[in-house]
Design a protein around this motif. Structure first.
Motif, short mmCIF file in Angstrom:
data_model
loop_
_atom_site.label_atom_id
_atom_site.label_comp_id
_atom_site.label_asym_id
_atom_site.label_seq_id
_atom_site.Cartn_x
_atom_site.Cartn_y
_atom_site.Cartn_z
N ARG A 269 0.85 -1.19 0.00
CA ARG A 269 0.00 0.00 0.00
C ARG A 269 0.89 1.24 0.00
O ARG A 269 2.03 1.19 0.42
N ILE A 270 0.32 2.35 -0.44
CA ILE A 270 1.09 3.59 -0.41
C ILE A 270 0.80 4.41 0.84
O ILE A 270 1.55 5.31 1.16
N GLY A 271 -0.28 4.12 1.55
CA GLY A 271 -0.59 4.85 2.77
C GLY A 271 -1.42 6.09 2.50
O GLY A 271 -1.36 6.68 1.42
N SER A 272 -2.20 6.50 3.48
CA SER A 272 -3.14 7.60 3.30
C SER A 272 -2.45 8.95 3.10
O SER A 272 -2.92 9.78 2.31
N VAL A 273 -1.33 9.19 3.78
CA VAL A 273 -0.64 10.47 3.65
C VAL A 273 -0.03 10.60 2.25
O VAL A 273 -0.18 11.62 1.58
N ALA A 274 0.67 9.55 1.80
CA ALA A 274 1.24 9.57 0.46
C ALA A 274 0.14 9.67 -0.59
O ALA A 274 0.28 10.36 -1.60
N HIS A 275 -0.96 8.97 -0.36
CA HIS A 275 -2.09 9.01 -1.29
C HIS A 275 -2.60 10.43 -1.47
O HIS A 275 -2.80 10.91 -2.59
N ALA A 276 -2.80 11.14 -0.36
CA ALA A 276 -3.29 12.52 -0.43
C ALA A 276 -2.29 13.42 -1.12
O ALA A 276 -2.65 14.25 -1.96
N ALA A 277 -1.01 13.26 -0.79
CA ALA A 277 0.02 14.10 -1.40
C ALA A 277 0.11 13.87 -2.91
O ALA A 277 0.18 14.83 -3.69
N LEU A 278 0.08 12.63 -3.34
CA LEU A 278 0.20 12.32 -4.77
C LEU A 278 -0.95 12.87 -5.58
O LEU A 278 -0.78 13.28 -6.73
N HIS A 279 -2.14 12.90 -5.00
CA HIS A 279 -3.30 13.36 -5.74
C HIS A 279 -3.51 14.86 -5.68
O HIS A 279 -4.05 15.44 -6.62
N LEU A 280 -3.09 15.49 -4.59
CA LEU A 280 -3.50 16.88 -4.37
C LEU A 280 -2.37 17.89 -4.27
O LEU A 280 -2.62 19.09 -4.38
N ALA A 281 -1.15 17.47 -4.06
CA ALA A 281 -0.05 18.44 -3.93
C ALA A 281 0.20 19.13 -5.27
O ALA A 281 0.19 18.48 -6.33
N PRO A 282 0.46 20.43 -5.27
CA PRO A 282 0.70 21.16 -6.52
C PRO A 282 2.12 20.98 -7.06
O PRO A 282 2.41 21.41 -8.17
N CYS A 283 2.99 20.36 -6.29
CA CYS A 283 4.40 20.21 -6.68
C CYS A 283 4.73 18.73 -6.84
O CYS A 283 3.94 17.87 -6.47
N PRO A 284 5.92 18.41 -7.37
CA PRO A 284 6.34 17.01 -7.40
C PRO A 284 6.36 16.42 -5.99
O PRO A 284 6.62 17.12 -5.01
N VAL A 285 6.09 15.13 -5.91
CA VAL A 285 6.02 14.43 -4.62
C VAL A 285 7.00 13.26 -4.63
O VAL A 285 6.97 12.43 -5.54
N ALA A 286 7.87 13.21 -3.62
CA ALA A 286 8.78 12.08 -3.45
C ALA A 286 8.22 11.19 -2.34
O ALA A 286 7.95 11.66 -1.23
N VAL A 287 8.04 9.90 -2.66
CA VAL A 287 7.56 8.93 -1.67
C VAL A 287 8.75 8.04 -1.32
O VAL A 287 9.29 7.34 -2.19
N VAL A 288 9.14 8.07 -0.04
CA VAL A 288 10.36 7.38 0.41
C VAL A 288 9.96 6.24 1.32
O VAL A 288 9.36 6.46 2.38
N PRO A 289 10.30 4.99 0.97
CA PRO A 289 9.92 3.86 1.82
C PRO A 289 10.78 3.75 3.06
O PRO A 289 11.94 4.14 3.07
N HIS A 290 10.19 3.24 4.12
CA HIS A 290 10.93 2.93 5.35
C HIS A 290 10.32 1.69 5.96
O HIS A 290 9.17 1.33 5.71
N GLU A 291 11.12 1.00 6.76
CA GLU A 291 10.65 -0.24 7.41
C GLU A 291 9.72 0.08 8.56
O GLU A 291 9.82 1.13 9.16
#
Length: 291
Positions: A269-291
């Protein structure tokens, strides 16, 4: 093994914008850029003539168009381009061993609402072990994303959880000569979560707000020490993490969010925070995985 930035291209305005962003980031970081386009011959079970050679030429043409555009704008960039004989998701993920990051195009909530949901982009972001940057085109024309402004990064959870995202944000800011705005959102715990032990920690810090501010300072401390040249603004605000981050990123040049790299019952899953950022942020979005 030397690192490279990898950008997936498919001929769309979004992927051309992603290739342009990746080229500028590669120059900032003094890394080579590798453009990839996924194509493999899969004849359809229909009674029509299917020309493999012409489809192969079309795939190569998509790649060469992007390569020519990037090479023309950035002649000093170390650039390679290749067609990978696989599906888009598998092809891009196969480049991770040497990739500093993967860069893909994104429409967000543009002409097609929810473009990333169920798409190749979401699958790549959810499965990748490297940071993935999603870039949307400006006005649908593949235009250049403006630089300038802060690198906004979400500091969620404890210092260990957020370390990969903070590292990526500070490295990007140092390469670009930009500042970092570290954002920590918090909310009042439900009544059943109150306990003498948890409230004692807040009391020691002087209250809930000072407690959250202290947590942010402690998470930032090693990265401030490692990147003393990067200016840092601390932002602690009550509210949902997605809403607070989006409000803080209105004039950002990049928004960085973390993603827990665990497989759920129905897959990654990408998670709710990343999901919101990817769909609504006006700028490029970097999604960084962590354990």
């Amino acid at each position: 093994m030397s690192r490279e930035i990898v950008a997936g291209v498919d001929g769309s305005p979004e992927s051309l914008a992603a290739a342009d962003w990746a080229a500028r980031e590669a120059l900032h970081r003094r890394l080579p850029l590798r453009l990839v386009h996924a194509w493999r011959w899969e004849p359809l079970d229909i009674p029509l003539e299917q020309d493999r050679a012409s489809q192969e030429r079309m795939a190569d043409g998509v790649l060469r168009e992007a390569e020519s555009a990037v090479a023309g704008r950035y002649p000093d960039l170390a650039l390679t381009a290749e067609v990978l004989p696989d599906t888009p998701v598998a092809a891009l993920l196969s480049t991770e061993e040497r990739a500093e990051m993967l860069v893909i195009g994104s429409r967000g909530y543009g002409a097609v609402a929810g473009f990333l949901l169920g798409s190749y982009g979401q699958q790549i972001i959810a499965a990748a072990h490297r940071p993935v940057v999603a870039v949307r085109s400006r006005g649908g024309d593949g235009g250049e994303e403006p630089e300038g402004g802060e690198i906004v990064v979400g500091q969620l959870g404890d210092a260990e959880d957020s370390a990969p995202a903070l590292r990526f944000a500070f490295e990007t800011a140092a390469a670009r000569g930009a500042s970092v705005r570290a954002v920590r959102a918090w909310s009042l715990p439900p009544l059943y979560a109150y306990s003498p032990a948890s409230m004692a920690l807040a009391d020691e810090a002087g209250g809930l707000v000072p407690y959250e501010e202290k947590a942010l300072r402690e998470a930032l401390a090693p990265w401030r020490e490692r990147f003393p040249e990067v200016r840092v603004a601390e932002h602690v605000e009550i509210g949902s993490a997605g809403q607070v981050l989006l409000a803080a990123s209105g004039s950002a040049q990049l928004l960085v969010v973390g993603r827990r790299a665990r497989r759920g019952a129905i897959g990654p899953r990408i998670g709710s925070v990343a999901h919101a950022a990817l769909h609504l942020a006006p700028c490029p979005v970097a999604v960084v995985p962590h354990e």
